[in-house]
Scaffold this motif. Structure first.
Motif, PDB file in Angstrom:
ATOM      1  N   GLU A  84       0.824  -1.213   0.000  1.00  0.00           N
ATOM      2  CA  GLU A  84       0.000   0.000   0.000  1.00  0.00           C
ATOM      3  C   GLU A  84       0.860   1.265   0.000  1.00  0.00           C
ATOM      4  N   SER A  85       1.953   1.235   0.736  1.00  0.00           N
ATOM      5  CA  SER A  85       2.843   2.405   0.761  1.00  0.00           C
ATOM      6  C   SER A  85       3.508   2.617  -0.594  1.00  0.00           C
ATOM      7  N   ILE A  86       3.963   1.545  -1.219  1.00  0.00           N
ATOM      8  CA  ILE A  86       4.632   1.667  -2.527  1.00  0.00           C
ATOM      9  C   ILE A  86       3.640   2.121  -3.590  1.00  0.00           C
ATOM     10  N   VAL A  87       2.428   1.625  -3.546  1.00  0.00           N
ATOM     11  CA  VAL A  87       1.408   2.034  -4.520  1.00  0.00           C
ATOM     12  C   VAL A  87       1.098   3.520  -4.358  1.00  0.00           C
ATOM     13  N   SER A  88       1.058   4.003  -3.136  1.00  0.00           N
ATOM     14  CA  SER A  88       0.806   5.437  -2.914  1.00  0.00           C
ATOM     15  C   SER A  88       1.920   6.291  -3.508  1.00  0.00           C
ATOM     16  N   LEU A  89       3.155   5.827  -3.376  1.00  0.00           N
ATOM     17  CA  LEU A  89       4.274   6.574  -3.960  1.00  0.00           C
ATOM     18  C   LEU A  89       4.229   6.546  -5.484  1.00  0.00           C
ATOM     19  N   ILE A  90       3.821   5.420  -6.055  1.00  0.00           N
ATOM     20  CA  ILE A  90       3.729   5.335  -7.515  1.00  0.00           C
ATOM     21  C   ILE A  90       2.655   6.273  -8.036  1.00  0.00           C
ATOM     22  N   LEU A  91       1.545   6.390  -7.326  1.00  0.00           N
ATOM     23  CA  LEU A  91       0.447   7.250  -7.772  1.00  0.00           C
ATOM     24  C   LEU A  91       0.739   8.732  -7.558  1.00  0.00           C
ATOM     25  N   GLY A  92       1.848   9.066  -6.886  1.00  0.00           N
ATOM     26  CA  GLY A  92       2.240  10.461  -6.758  1.00  0.00           C
ATOM     27  C   GLY A  92       2.056  11.052  -5.390  1.00  0.00           C
ATOM     28  N   ALA A  93       1.820  10.242  -4.366  1.00  0.00           N
ATOM     29  CA  ALA A  93       1.657  10.775  -3.012  1.00  0.00           C
ATOM     30  C   ALA A  93       3.001  11.301  -2.509  1.00  0.00           C
ATOM     31  N   PRO A  94       3.010  12.413  -1.773  1.00  0.00           N
ATOM     32  CA  PRO A  94       4.276  12.932  -1.244  1.00  0.00           C
ATOM     33  C   PRO A  94       4.851  11.985  -0.194  1.00  0.00           C
ATOM     34  N   PRO A  95       6.174  11.885  -0.107  1.00  0.00           N
ATOM     35  CA  PRO A  95       6.777  10.972   0.883  1.00  0.00           C
ATOM     36  C   PRO A  95       6.403  11.302   2.324  1.00  0.00           C
ATOM     37  N   GLY A  96       6.188  12.589   2.624  1.00  0.00           N
ATOM     38  CA  GLY A  96       5.832  12.954   3.998  1.00  0.00           C
ATOM     39  C   GLY A  96       4.528  12.308   4.443  1.00  0.00           C
ATOM     40  N   LYS A  97       3.549  12.267   3.544  1.00  0.00           N
ATOM     41  CA  LYS A  97       2.270  11.645   3.887  1.00  0.00           C
ATOM     42  C   LYS A  97       2.435  10.143   4.060  1.00  0.00           C
ATOM     43  N   VAL A  98       3.272   9.538   3.236  1.00  0.00           N
ATOM     44  CA  VAL A  98       3.519   8.093   3.364  1.00  0.00           C
ATOM     45  C   VAL A  98       4.224   7.787   4.684  1.00  0.00           C
ATOM     46  N   TYR A  99       5.176   8.630   5.089  1.00  0.00           N
ATOM     47  CA  TYR A  99       5.850   8.424   6.371  1.00  0.00           C
ATOM     48  C   TYR A  99       4.859   8.507   7.537  1.00  0.00           C
ATOM     49  N   HIS A 100       3.957   9.470   7.453  1.00  0.00           N
ATOM     50  CA  HIS A 100       2.954   9.612   8.521  1.00  0.00           C
ATOM     51  C   HIS A 100       2.073   8.369   8.619  1.00  0.00           C
ATOM     52  N   ASN A 101       1.656   7.839   7.483  1.00  0.00           N
ATOM     53  CA  ASN A 101       0.839   6.614   7.503  1.00  0.00           C
ATOM     54  C   ASN A 101       1.627   5.423   8.043  1.00  0.00           C
ATOM     55  N   LEU A 102       2.910   5.360   7.716  1.00  0.00           N
ATOM     56  CA  LEU A 102       3.733   4.257   8.221  1.00  0.00           C
ATOM     57  C   LEU A 102       3.911   4.353   9.735  1.00  0.00           C
ATOM     58  N   ARG A 103       4.058   5.562  10.248  1.00  0.00           N
ATOM     59  CA  ARG A 103       4.170   5.712  11.707  1.00  0.00           C
ATOM     60  C   ARG A 103       2.891   5.239  12.407  1.00  0.00           C
ATOM     61  N   THR A 104       1.762   5.595  11.831  1.00  0.00           N
ATOM     62  CA  THR A 104       0.491   5.165  12.429  1.00  0.00           C
ATOM     63  C   THR A 104       0.347   3.650  12.394  1.00  0.00           C
ATOM     64  N   VAL A 105       0.703   3.043  11.274  1.00  0.00           N
ATOM     65  CA  VAL A 105       0.569   1.584  11.142  1.00  0.00           C
ATOM     66  C   VAL A 105       1.540   0.864  12.067  1.00  0.00           C
ATOM     67  N   SER A 106       2.775   1.349  12.145  1.00  0.00           N
ATOM     68  CA  SER A 106       3.762   0.703  13.019  1.00  0.00           C
ATOM     69  C   SER A 106       3.357   0.813  14.486  1.00  0.00           C
ATOM     70  N   ALA A 107       2.753   1.938  14.868  1.00  0.00           N
ATOM     71  CA  ALA A 107       2.285   2.081  16.250  1.00  0.00           C
ATOM     72  C   ALA A 107       1.168   1.086  16.554  1.00  0.00           C
ATOM     73  N   ARG A 108       0.284   0.875  15.605  1.00  0.00           N
ATOM     74  CA  ARG A 108      -0.788  -0.114  15.805  1.00  0.00           C
ATOM     75  C   ARG A 108      -0.225  -1.527  15.900  1.00  0.00           C
ATOM     76  N   MET A 109       0.768  -1.829  15.086  1.00  0.00           N
ATOM     77  CA  MET A 109       1.374  -3.158  15.136  1.00  0.00           C
ATOM     78  C   MET A 109       2.059  -3.407  16.480  1.00  0.00           C
ATOM     79  N   LYS A 110       2.705  -2.371  17.048  1.00  0.00           N
ATOM     80  CA  LYS A 110       3.336  -2.546  18.350  1.00  0.00           C
ATOM     81  C   LYS A 110       2.304  -2.764  19.443  1.00  0.00           C
ATOM     82  N   GLU A 111       1.147  -2.103  19.345  1.00  0.00           N
ATOM     83  CA  GLU A 111       0.094  -2.305  20.351  1.00  0.00           C
ATOM     84  C   GLU A 111      -0.460  -3.713  20.292  1.00  0.00           C
ATOM     85  N   ARG A 112      -0.543  -4.293  19.109  1.00  0.00           N
ATOM     86  CA  ARG A 112      -1.080  -5.657  18.987  1.00  0.00           C
ATOM     87  C   ARG A 112      -0.144  -6.669  19.637  1.00  0.00           C
ATOM     88  N   PHE A 113       1.153  -6.478  19.421  1.00  0.00           N
ATOM     89  CA  PHE A 113       2.105  -7.435  19.964  1.00  0.00           C
ATOM     90  C   PHE A 113       2.454  -7.121  21.412  1.00  0.00           C
TER      91      PHE A 113
END
Length: 267
Positions: free
Chosen positions: A238-267
């Motif tokens: 999903e992150s790579i597809v967003s970059l291919i479609l033209g999303a700015p890297p800053g927005k992708v980094y923000h989404n990755l931080r949110t996803v990684s935080a959720r993954m840490k809460e699960r484990f």
């Protein structure tokens, strides 16, 4: 001749000796007398009740009927570990030209897990530029040949040898491959800029995606290979597809931080 007196009886004497008939009392004349509980217990202990229909099994032990076969039971030795690979199968993994030199350099690290861990026979065919795998009588795992093929194929796609060995140790790892053209049709400079957005400066964006999604990403021209678990591959894709479609890297980094935080809460 007179009748003997010993054998003849008068009708009155016979009637006296017979038991007289007792008339049943009427309902009004019936009287119930209840004995005290002490006398009932004493009477029950003195005269125990017996059931003629049931047999008493506690007094006399059961006698087993003699069996026809009195031979002792046979004793079998424990089963030995038998090989599950009943027939010999062969797989050939083609090696691209740009990965044949790294294959020669790291061949000692490649054939060691194949032979020692999977119990396979392997060789590098220089003429055909392939890696040939074959099962033997020592192979115990039925899926060893498929695991060995995935391991060699992961190395030929460009993954590091240590990351490829993880396919042999873990069962829930997969490789997904797709092209940039599958997401959006890009040509010329537009395709080059899309590849640059995925990689980032000095590969920082690619490393950020790998660390956040716990995967490994390989950029081979317009093809993208992702190694990891099912959910982790989905996050990285999903992150790579967003970059291919033209999303700015800053927005992708923000989404990755949110996803990684959720993954840490699960484990």
């Amino acid at each position: 001749m007179p009748a003997p007196t010993a054998l003849l009886r008068a009708p009155e004497e016979v009637a006296e000796e017979e038991t007289p008939m007792i008339d049943a009392p009427e309902d009004n004349d019936i009287l119930l007398e209840i004995a005290p509980p002490e006398e009932i217990e004493a009477h029950s202990e003195a005269t125990p009740t017996t059931n003629t229909n049931t047999t008493n099994t506690t007094d006399t032990p059961m006698q087993e009927s003699p069996t026809e076969n009195t031979e002792p039971r046979p004793q079998f030795s424990p089963a030995k570990d038998t090989t599950l690979a009943h027939r010999i199968e062969t797989r050939k993994v083609p090696v691209p030209p740009h990965r044949f030199s790294p294959l020669k350099q790291t061949w000692s690290k490649i054939y060691t897990p194949l032979v020692e861990h999977l119990k396979l026979q392997c060789r590098m065919n220089i003429k055909n530029r392939t890696v040939e795998l074959r099962t033997s009588k020592h192979t115990t795992d039925t899926g060893a040949l498929q695991k060995g093929e995935d391991f060699v194929k992961a190395f030929t796609l460009g993954f590091d040898i240590d990351d490829a060995i993880a396919l042999l140790r873990l069962d829930d790892l997969y490789i997904e491959t797709f092209e940039i053209k599958d997401v959006k049709t890009l040509n010329g400079d537009h395709l080059s800029r899309a590849i640059g957005r995925i990689a980032g400066k000095d590969g920082k964006t690619k490393f950020a995606i790998e660390n956040a999604s716990k995967t490994r990403v390989v950029l081979a021209d317009s093809k993208i290979h992702i190694l990891g678990g099912f959910k982790n591959i989905h996050i990285a894709r999903e992150s790579i597809v967003s970059l291919i479609l033209g999303a700015p890297p800053g927005k992708v980094y923000h989404n990755l931080r949110t996803v990684s935080a959720r993954m840490k809460e699960r484990f």
